[in-house]
Motif scaffolding. Structure first.
Motif, PDB file in Angstrom:
ATOM      1  N   THR A 140      44.853  44.131 113.044  1.00  0.00           N
ATOM      2  CA  THR A 140      43.714  43.267 112.722  1.00  0.00           C
ATOM      3  C   THR A 140      43.558  42.094 113.671  1.00  0.00           C
ATOM      4  O   THR A 140      42.473  41.533 113.764  1.00  0.00           O
ATOM      5  N   PHE A 186      40.632  46.258 116.323  1.00  0.00           N
ATOM      6  CA  PHE A 186      40.072  46.004 114.999  1.00  0.00           C
ATOM      7  C   PHE A 186      38.683  45.387 115.111  1.00  0.00           C
ATOM      8  O   PHE A 186      37.755  45.797 114.405  1.00  0.00           O
ATOM      9  N   GLN A 223      40.647  44.556 105.283  1.00  0.00           N
ATOM     10  CA  GLN A 223      41.567  44.289 106.395  1.00  0.00           C
ATOM     11  C   GLN A 223      41.354  42.884 106.944  1.00  0.00           C
ATOM     12  O   GLN A 223      42.303  42.163 107.249  1.00  0.00           O
TER      13      GLN A 223
END
Length: 181
Positions: free
Chosen positions: A18, A23, A81
């Protein structure tokens, strides 16, 4: 032991994923696809669906619902996330099975529908959404492996033994490799 292994995977992989450009790219692409799909289904797709032959119209209706559901699941996963990354959600909460994303229904095969009456623009969105959904399912599995087999097998036991030996300063690889058979 399973919870420790799953937590280790989450602690090690989730922040790396992340906090990186991958991401950010997946997030941006996913959200853009959600917007494009919604715009199409509410605009040109709605008009086009009224003109489709009966069989194509039924497929369009069923697939548009499936497409919308999968995209919403993918978008929810991406937002979750980001919430974990930003500290708005705990990693422990993210481990909950209700947040896992796995393919349970077969993929929509847009290529098999080409030339059978469905609009190409719609089929392109289906293909793109299936690709995104598959990608997120693979990411979910990599980050939140539910099984413990991958963490408790002989290779991981050897790796753990090597780490422990290195920390103690008693590094003898032959002893470690030979002792786990």
């Amino acid at each position: 032991m399973a919870a420790v292994s799953s937590q280790r995977t989450l602690d090690e992989m989730q922040p790396d994923f992340t906090s990186g450009r991958v991401f950010d790219k997946v997030f941006a692409e996913g959200m853009a696809l959600v917007e494009r799909t919604a715009s199409y289904l509410d605009g040109p797709g709605r008009e086009m669906s009224r003109k489709l032959p009966r069989e194509a119209g039924l497929t369009y209706a069923a697939w548009s619902m499936e497409l919308t559901a999968r995209l919403m699941q993918a978008a929810s996963w991406l937002v979750m996330q980001r919430a974990v990354r930003d500290g708005d959600m705990s990693r422990e909460d993210a481990l909950s099975p209700k947040y896992r994303l796995r393919r349970e229904a077969p993929a929509l095969e847009a290529s098999e529908q080409r030339g059978l009456g469905l609009p190409d623009a719609f089929l392109d969105l289906v293909e793109n959404s299936e690709a995104l959904y598959n990608r997120i399912c693979r990411l979910d599995e990599a980050i939140y492996q539910s099984g413990t087999e991958a963490h408790e097998g002989p290779v991981n036991r050897q790796i753990e033994a090597l780490k422990a030996a290195a920390q103690q300063g008693a590094f003898d690889p032959l002893k470690i490799w030979g002792g786990t058979r």
